[in-house]
Enzyme design. Structure first.
Site, PDB file in Angstrom:
ATOM      1  N   GLU A  35       0.855  -1.189   0.000  1.00  0.00           N
ATOM      2  CA  GLU A  35       0.000   0.000   0.000  1.00  0.00           C
ATOM      3  C   GLU A  35       0.891   1.240   0.000  1.00  0.00           C
ATOM      4  O   GLU A  35       1.566   1.514   0.984  1.00  0.00           O
ATOM      5  CB  GLU A  35      -0.894  -0.018   1.239  1.00  0.00           C
ATOM      6  CG  GLU A  35      -1.761   1.205   1.428  1.00  0.00           C
ATOM      7  CD  GLU A  35      -2.474   1.189   2.778  1.00  0.00           C
ATOM      8  OE1 GLU A  35      -2.699   2.290   3.348  1.00  0.00           O
ATOM      9  OE2 GLU A  35      -2.810   0.092   3.267  1.00  0.00           O
TER      10      GLU A  35
ATOM     11  N   THR B 119      -4.061   6.019   2.339  1.00  0.00           N
ATOM     12  CA  THR B 119      -4.286   7.383   2.838  1.00  0.00           C
ATOM     13  C   THR B 119      -4.993   8.212   1.767  1.00  0.00           C
ATOM     14  O   THR B 119      -4.654   9.366   1.510  1.00  0.00           O
ATOM     15  CB  THR B 119      -2.977   8.062   3.277  1.00  0.00           C
ATOM     16  OG1 THR B 119      -2.154   7.128   3.970  1.00  0.00           O
ATOM     17  CG2 THR B 119      -3.258   9.215   4.234  1.00  0.00           C
TER      18      THR B 119
ATOM     19  N   LYS C  59     -11.321  -1.621   6.918  1.00  0.00           N
ATOM     20  CA  LYS C  59     -10.119  -1.298   7.670  1.00  0.00           C
ATOM     21  C   LYS C  59     -10.519  -0.825   9.069  1.00  0.00           C
ATOM     22  O   LYS C  59     -11.282   0.131   9.205  1.00  0.00           O
ATOM     23  CB  LYS C  59      -9.338  -0.197   6.936  1.00  0.00           C
ATOM     24  CG  LYS C  59      -8.136   0.350   7.688  1.00  0.00           C
ATOM     25  CD  LYS C  59      -7.451   1.408   6.838  1.00  0.00           C
ATOM     26  CE  LYS C  59      -6.329   2.101   7.577  1.00  0.00           C
ATOM     27  NZ  LYS C  59      -5.624   3.083   6.729  1.00  0.00           N
TER      28      LYS C  59
END
Length: 215
Positions: free
Chosen positions: A43, A73, A133
């Site tokens: 990621e 993000t 998440k």
């Protein structure tokens, strides 16, 4: 690879290597080492300078699918779209944003929104998030996952933050389908030491396998 295949591959490996770096070159080196260590997915966070360029370069380097390239993000749908058009195969955000989920559906890309309450988890599920998440994991802890899995056993929960080599069994036992790991994966490893990072990545993956076998 279709979105179901991407999600299945992440879950099968169990580890998402979260890349935070001071520059693009460092991020590329971390990604290469994690790939060598057997991580199914990395990621690239948008806190990395030139993150889009890193994603595009990695997408070209691993065009055969040796590793899945994700964007992390991601704070809005515009950034999600830019990441996907640059070659990202899945999108991760620190929060739940219906617009990001909708955009990812449009491009048939898996999306993993961040949540920290039962209400947010349910809203993410209703919006069609592919994985959830749980963030910040170091604040919520495995006990939160275990409690949520009671009323929501179908929720595909993947903690991020607070996951260490030592507590992997606790997260797996609590019901985590995958674990996102950043700083603990690289702790104590000198920048540029790809061999050490690859070895550490293998250790984390083996720890996840052992934890799953012990359930």
């Amino acid at each position: 690879m279709d979105k179901q295949g991407i999600v299945a591959r992440i879950v099968d490996c169990g580890l998402v290597a979260v890349v935070r770096a001071e520059n693009a070159e460092q991020a590329m080196g971390i990604a290469d080492a994690c790939a060598e260590g057997g991580a199914a997915a990395i990621e690239i966070t948008f806190t990395v300078p030139g993150a889009l360029g890193v994603i595009e370069a990695l997408a070209r380097r691993y065009a055969r699918g040796e590793i899945l390239i994700g964007a992390g993000t991601v704070l809005d749908s515009e950034t999600a779209r830019a990441a996907l058009l640059s070659g990202a195969q899945y999108v991760v955000s620190p929060h739940f944003d219906a617009g990001i989920v909708e955009l990812c559906h449009r491009y048939r890309a898996p999306v993993m929104p961040g949540t920290m309450s039962v209400t947010e988890i349910v809203r993410a599920l209703e919006a069609g998030a592919d994985m959830i998440k749980v963030f910040p994991g170091d604040v919520l802890g495995p006990q939160f996952l275990r409690a949520v899995r009671g009323p929501l056993p179908h929720a595909p929960l993947a903690p991020s933050g607070g996951v260490t080599y030592e507590n992997i069994p606790d997260w797996i036992d609590a019901g985590a389908v995958a674990l996102s790991v950043g700083r603990p994966l690289m702790a104590g490893i000198a920048p540029g030491d790809g061999k050490a990072l690859a070895a550490r990545t293998r250790q984390f993956i083996e720890r996840i396998r052992e934890a799953r076998a012990g359930i």
